[in-house]
Design a protein around this motif. Structure first.
Motif, PDB file in Angstrom:
ATOM      1  N   GLN A 177      21.655  39.431  69.602  1.00  0.00           N
ATOM      2  CA  GLN A 177      20.707  40.252  68.847  1.00  0.00           C
ATOM      3  C   GLN A 177      21.231  41.667  68.626  1.00  0.00           C
ATOM      4  O   GLN A 177      21.009  42.265  67.568  1.00  0.00           O
ATOM      5  N   HIS A 178      21.923  42.207  69.621  1.00  0.00           N
ATOM      6  CA  HIS A 178      22.387  43.588  69.521  1.00  0.00           C
ATOM      7  C   HIS A 178      23.858  43.705  69.135  1.00  0.00           C
ATOM      8  O   HIS A 178      24.412  44.809  69.114  1.00  0.00           O
ATOM      9  N   GLY A 179      24.506  42.579  68.800  1.00  0.00           N
ATOM     10  CA  GLY A 179      25.879  42.617  68.322  1.00  0.00           C
ATOM     11  C   GLY A 179      26.907  42.913  69.388  1.00  0.00           C
ATOM     12  O   GLY A 179      27.957  43.500  69.103  1.00  0.00           O
ATOM     13  N   PHE A 180      26.637  42.519  70.643  1.00  0.00           N
ATOM     14  CA  PHE A 180      27.567  42.807  71.737  1.00  0.00           C
ATOM     15  C   PHE A 180      28.599  41.710  71.941  1.00  0.00           C
ATOM     16  O   PHE A 180      29.463  41.839  72.810  1.00  0.00           O
ATOM     17  N   LEU A 181      28.535  40.625  71.178  1.00  0.00           N
ATOM     18  CA  LEU A 181      29.479  39.526  71.356  1.00  0.00           C
ATOM     19  C   LEU A 181      30.608  39.589  70.352  1.00  0.00           C
ATOM     20  O   LEU A 181      31.154  38.583  69.938  1.00  0.00           O
ATOM     21  N   ASP A 182      30.962  40.811  69.906  1.00  0.00           N
ATOM     22  CA  ASP A 182      32.046  41.019  68.955  1.00  0.00           C
ATOM     23  C   ASP A 182      31.822  40.267  67.648  1.00  0.00           C
ATOM     24  O   ASP A 182      32.756  39.784  67.020  1.00  0.00           O
ATOM     25  N   LEU A 183      30.549  40.161  67.254  1.00  0.00           N
ATOM     26  CA  LEU A 183      30.273  39.457  66.007  1.00  0.00           C
ATOM     27  C   LEU A 183      30.618  40.312  64.801  1.00  0.00           C
ATOM     28  O   LEU A 183      31.182  39.843  63.836  1.00  0.00           O
ATOM     29  N   GLY A 184      30.285  41.586  64.830  1.00  0.00           N
ATOM     30  CA  GLY A 184      30.487  42.441  63.681  1.00  0.00           C
ATOM     31  C   GLY A 184      29.457  42.136  62.605  1.00  0.00           C
ATOM     32  O   GLY A 184      28.788  41.112  62.621  1.00  0.00           O
ATOM     33  N   ALA A 185      29.355  42.994  61.613  1.00  0.00           N
ATOM     34  CA  ALA A 185      28.323  42.848  60.583  1.00  0.00           C
ATOM     35  C   ALA A 185      28.505  41.566  59.783  1.00  0.00           C
ATOM     36  O   ALA A 185      27.567  40.808  59.556  1.00  0.00           O
ATOM     37  N   SER A 186      29.765  41.293  59.367  1.00  0.00           N
ATOM     38  CA  SER A 186      29.983  40.107  58.549  1.00  0.00           C
ATOM     39  C   SER A 186      29.838  38.832  59.365  1.00  0.00           C
ATOM     40  O   SER A 186      29.400  37.814  58.870  1.00  0.00           O
ATOM     41  N   GLN A 187      30.200  38.896  60.655  1.00  0.00           N
ATOM     42  CA  GLN A 187      30.086  37.707  61.494  1.00  0.00           C
ATOM     43  C   GLN A 187      28.624  37.384  61.781  1.00  0.00           C
ATOM     44  O   GLN A 187      28.256  36.234  61.987  1.00  0.00           O
ATOM     45  N   LYS A 188      27.773  38.410  61.821  1.00  0.00           N
ATOM     46  CA  LYS A 188      26.349  38.149  62.013  1.00  0.00           C
ATOM     47  C   LYS A 188      25.795  37.335  60.848  1.00  0.00           C
ATOM     48  O   LYS A 188      24.957  36.463  61.017  1.00  0.00           O
ATOM     49  N   LYS A 189      26.306  37.643  59.637  1.00  0.00           N
ATOM     50  CA  LYS A 189      25.864  36.864  58.494  1.00  0.00           C
ATOM     51  C   LYS A 189      26.292  35.406  58.649  1.00  0.00           C
ATOM     52  O   LYS A 189      25.551  34.478  58.354  1.00  0.00           O
ATOM     53  N   ALA A 190      27.520  35.225  59.146  1.00  0.00           N
ATOM     54  CA  ALA A 190      28.015  33.864  59.327  1.00  0.00           C
ATOM     55  C   ALA A 190      27.210  33.112  60.373  1.00  0.00           C
ATOM     56  O   ALA A 190      27.031  31.906  60.283  1.00  0.00           O
ATOM     57  N   ARG A 191      26.698  33.838  61.368  1.00  0.00           N
ATOM     58  CA  ARG A 191      25.930  33.196  62.436  1.00  0.00           C
ATOM     59  C   ARG A 191      24.662  32.535  61.910  1.00  0.00           C
ATOM     60  O   ARG A 191      24.221  31.523  62.423  1.00  0.00           O
ATOM     61  N   HIS A 192      24.080  33.112  60.854  1.00  0.00           N
ATOM     62  CA  HIS A 192      22.807  32.594  60.346  1.00  0.00           C
ATOM     63  C   HIS A 192      22.994  31.548  59.254  1.00  0.00           C
ATOM     64  O   HIS A 192      22.032  31.133  58.647  1.00  0.00           O
ATOM     65  N   ARG A 193      24.266  31.134  59.029  1.00  0.00           N
ATOM     66  CA  ARG A 193      24.505  30.088  58.044  1.00  0.00           C
ATOM     67  C   ARG A 193      25.347  29.002  58.691  1.00  0.00           C
ATOM     68  O   ARG A 193      26.282  29.287  59.444  1.00  0.00           O
ATOM     69  N   ASP A 194      25.056  27.768  58.404  1.00  0.00           N
ATOM     70  CA  ASP A 194      25.752  26.667  59.051  1.00  0.00           C
ATOM     71  C   ASP A 194      27.183  26.565  58.538  1.00  0.00           C
ATOM     72  O   ASP A 194      27.461  26.765  57.344  1.00  0.00           O
ATOM     73  N   LEU A 195      28.085  26.243  59.445  1.00  0.00           N
ATOM     74  CA  LEU A 195      29.466  26.003  59.038  1.00  0.00           C
ATOM     75  C   LEU A 195      29.546  24.708  58.225  1.00  0.00           C
ATOM     76  O   LEU A 195      30.231  24.620  57.222  1.00  0.00           O
ATOM     77  N   VAL A 196      28.848  23.670  58.666  1.00  0.00           N
ATOM     78  CA  VAL A 196      28.807  22.390  57.957  1.00  0.00           C
ATOM     79  C   VAL A 196      27.385  22.179  57.453  1.00  0.00           C
ATOM     80  O   VAL A 196      26.440  22.156  58.245  1.00  0.00           O
ATOM     81  N   THR A 197      27.223  22.073  56.141  1.00  0.00           N
ATOM     82  CA  THR A 197      25.867  22.016  55.564  1.00  0.00           C
ATOM     83  C   THR A 197      25.275  20.622  55.631  1.00  0.00           C
ATOM     84  O   THR A 197      24.067  20.454  55.554  1.00  0.00           O
ATOM     85  N   GLU A 198      26.122  19.610  55.754  1.00  0.00           N
ATOM     86  CA  GLU A 198      25.608  18.249  55.802  1.00  0.00           C
ATOM     87  C   GLU A 198      24.923  18.010  57.149  1.00  0.00           C
ATOM     88  O   GLU A 198      25.451  18.344  58.194  1.00  0.00           O
ATOM     89  N   VAL A 199      23.717  17.419  57.109  1.00  0.00           N
ATOM     90  CA  VAL A 199      22.983  17.136  58.334  1.00  0.00           C
ATOM     91  C   VAL A 199      23.542  15.865  58.950  1.00  0.00           C
ATOM     92  O   VAL A 199      23.512  14.796  58.348  1.00  0.00           O
TER      93      VAL A 199
END
Length: 352
Positions: A230-252
């Protein structure tokens, strides 16, 4: 180099050798170092170069530059017949004098020049360099190298406490909160008293949402990880936070289903890494997988998607260069995806 030697500019010689050391064979590098030390035998930068690049210790360096390390012998003594006992005594003196330490004593370091700081920070491991230069670096520089040491240390708790001390002295409550979270995350179930004492110091700096979260759930690993995300302490960075909220593989698909092909296993592992905020490792894995299985188009699609969301322009450029030189024919859908990606890049529409 010869110009610096002729003008007796040892500092400039040391800087040039440090910058271009990889361009010189060891024999030539050794020759320049010996000539420089002949002008200034105690030059720290050249001695560090000798040890890091040539493996010369203090004794070896002294031998190479002809530095005298043995105790002087008077002429009258040399003319007297040498008995067996005197030979033994002389050998003991020579042995004890052969090691000449560069620094003697335990006094605090004096004023360190910027060149000396640069040499230490460049050639020593982050953890050792920070310890050696403790108290002589600015807050920003000390914090930068402490964070680097923390990331590479197997047991970073002591380094985190050093970082917290610096944050407290600088009254930087945000940095204190981040280092405090890393301390809680690293210690896990142990270190209750240390964590509570540091949390109390944090409250003296002011209120912070991280302090309240850590106080409420000090040992729950899942909760601590969520606080870090939540606070960005896992070295996510701004762009990586965006990636976190989107699935790498879209197929269920059923995550419990075992991956059948190497490409599917790579995708599954990359997705797992991404779930834990390890974007760089996920990118590395997909890049290696593409080179190993260049005809698996789903690997490209996943990797291009991450490049776009993480805004990794340099990595994208390097991959495209590697693909042009290493892979003769790419799948058609990959060429199409690559073309669309480059078009968005040229139009400046990434991340929108």
């Amino acid at each position: 180099m010869n110009l610096w030697l002729e003008s007796k500019k040892v500092d400039q010689l040391s800087d040039s050798l440090t910058q271009y050391k990889s361009a010189f064979p060891n024999e030539i590098l050794a020759d320049y170092i010996k000539k420089g030390l002949a002008l200034d035998e105690n030059h720290l930068g050249l001695r560090v170069l000798a040890e890091s690049c040539l493996g010369w210790g203090v004794k070896k360096t002294a031998q190479e530059i002809g530095e005298k390390t043995e105790a002087p012998v008077s002429s009258s003594a040399s003319e007297r017949p040498k008995t067996l006992g005197k030979k033994k005594e002389s050998a003991q003196v020579s042995k004890s004098a052969s090691r000449k330490p560069l620094v003697v004593g335990e006094a605090a370091l004096g004023k360190i020049s910027s060149e000396e700081q640069g040499a230490v920070l460049s050639f020593m491991e982050p953890e050792q360099s920070v310890k050696l230069l403790k108290g002589s670096l600015t807050y920003d520089l000390a914090t930068k190298f402490l964070n680097k040491a923390i990331r590479t240390s197997a047991k970073p708790a002591a380094l985190l406490i050093d970082a917290l001390t610096l944050d407290f002295k600088a009254k930087n409550v945000d940095s204190f909160a981040e280092h405090l979270w890393h301390l809680y995350h690293n210690l896990g179930q142990s270190g209750r008293q240390v964590k509570e004492r540091m949390l109390g110091l944090g409250y003296t700096l002011g209120e912070h949402p991280v302090f309240e979260s850590l106080e409420a759930q000090p040992t729950d690993a899942a909760a601590l990880r969520e606080i870090g995300i939540q606070h960005g302490f896992l070295d996510l960075g701004a762009s990586q936070k965006k990636a976190r909220h989107r699935d790498l593989v879209t197929e269920v698909t059923d995550l419990d289903t075992e991956a059948k092909t190497p490409a599917e296993r790579a995708l599954k592992e990359a997705e797992s890494l991404l779930m834990y905020g390890q974007l760089d490792q996920s990118l590395d894995l997909l890049e290696r997988a593409i080179k190993a299985y260049p005809q698996e188009s789903q690997l490209y699609v996943a990797l291009f998607d991450l490049y776009e969301r993480a805004e990794e322009w340099e990595r994208l450029e390097k991959l495209l260069q590697d693909l042009r030189t290493q892979i003769q024919t790419l799948p058609e859908e990959v060429v199409l995806a690559m073309s669309q990606l480059l078009q968005r890049f040229n139009n400046g529409s990434f991340g929108h």
